[in-house]
Write an enzyme that holds these catalytic residues in place. Sequence first.
Site, PDB file in Angstrom:
ATOM      1  N   PRO A   2       1.019  -1.401  -0.080  1.00 48.24           N
ATOM      2  CG  PRO A   2      -0.164  -1.185   2.412  1.00 48.24           C
ATOM      3  CD  PRO A   2       0.790  -1.983   1.241  1.00 48.24           C
ATOM      4  CD  GLU A   3       3.997   3.177  -2.899  1.00 44.87           C
ATOM      5  OE1 GLU A   3       4.320   4.046  -2.032  1.00 44.87           O
ATOM      6  OE2 GLU A   3       5.034   2.330  -3.332  1.00 44.87           O
ATOM      7  CG  HIS A  90      -3.497 -13.898   7.585  1.00 45.14           C
ATOM      8  ND1 HIS A  90      -2.430 -14.461   8.350  1.00 45.14           N
ATOM      9  CD2 HIS A  90      -3.710 -14.925   6.773  1.00 45.14           C
ATOM     10  CE1 HIS A  90      -1.842 -15.586   7.643  1.00 45.14           C
ATOM     11  NE2 HIS A  90      -2.800 -15.891   6.875  1.00 45.14           N
ATOM     12  NE  ARG A 109       5.328 -10.584   2.695  1.00 44.10           N
ATOM     13  CZ  ARG A 109       6.131 -10.000   1.995  1.00 44.10           C
ATOM     14  NH1 ARG A 109       5.543  -9.296   0.980  1.00 44.10           N
ATOM     15  NH2 ARG A 109       7.540  -9.976   1.974  1.00 44.10           N
ATOM     16  NE  ARG A 152      22.034  15.416   0.108  1.00 42.53           N
ATOM     17  CZ  ARG A 152      21.090  14.955   0.845  1.00 42.53           C
ATOM     18  NH1 ARG A 152      20.218  15.763   1.601  1.00 42.53           N
ATOM     19  NH2 ARG A 152      21.146  13.546   0.812  1.00 42.53           N
TER      20      ARG A 152
END
Length: 270
Positions: A2-3, A90, A109, A152
């Site tokens: 999931p983002e 789960h 997981r 940078r």
Amino acid sequence: MPELPEVETTVRGLAHVLDGQVIARIETRRADLRRPFPPNLVQALTGARVTSLGRRAKYGLIHTDRDQTMVFHLGMSGRWRIDPDEIGKHDHLVLETGAGRTLALNDARRFGSVDLVDTGALEQWPQFAAMGPEPLGPGLTSAHLAKAFENRFAAVKLLLLDQQIVAGLGNIYVCEALHRAKIHPEREAGKVSRAALNRLVPEIRAVLEEAIRAGGSTLRDYVRPDGELGYFAKDWRVYGREGDPCACGKPVSRVVQGGRSTFFCASCQK
Ligand SMILES: [Zn+2]
């Protein structure tokens, strides 16, 4: 995994069921996910009323009238299930609302997490304290990026994944936003022009907002028919498309940066 858009969609979906509701019952069905559940979680939240929900980076926030916020992270595989037919193996945390709805946090997981944080101290919470601005908030500007990138030498793509520079921006969205802004992912961050950063900021917002909209429009009330929240696929312009033609006709390339795949068009992105 999931983002940010999936987390945002999940939070909106949860809000339909939870906002304003009393948490009548909460049960943890094992001791831990990535780390232990807070030992006082059940006592602290039983009988609390949810006052609002929110999101910070890829964390979902469930605020309560006890000035405590339940902070959840979906990790690699986490998802909330709404009114599941039965509680599964789960489903590691189960909530019931005063209105009789059931919410189960399912995480096969167990890379996710649940924490309890004083609402007034959220900004100082260690996971949030050093975080950069929200990509969809007012803090993300080209001036902010220009300052963060100054002198940078690291690749612009890697710095965009740095949570201290922008919070919650994942690999897919960085690849897509750089492609749309026509910035080469391996370009030294300090050498990205201000004009390019001016193109990049609205493209970051656009890819995230389009994904959130796509999620919202494919899910009824943000809930799939099977009751699961928050996952959806989208057609990307470069992500996962190595060898496919870019819109310009040239093939999409892939390189590995910081151990993760970057997809880009060497013709469009300079
Ligand atoms: Zn191209």
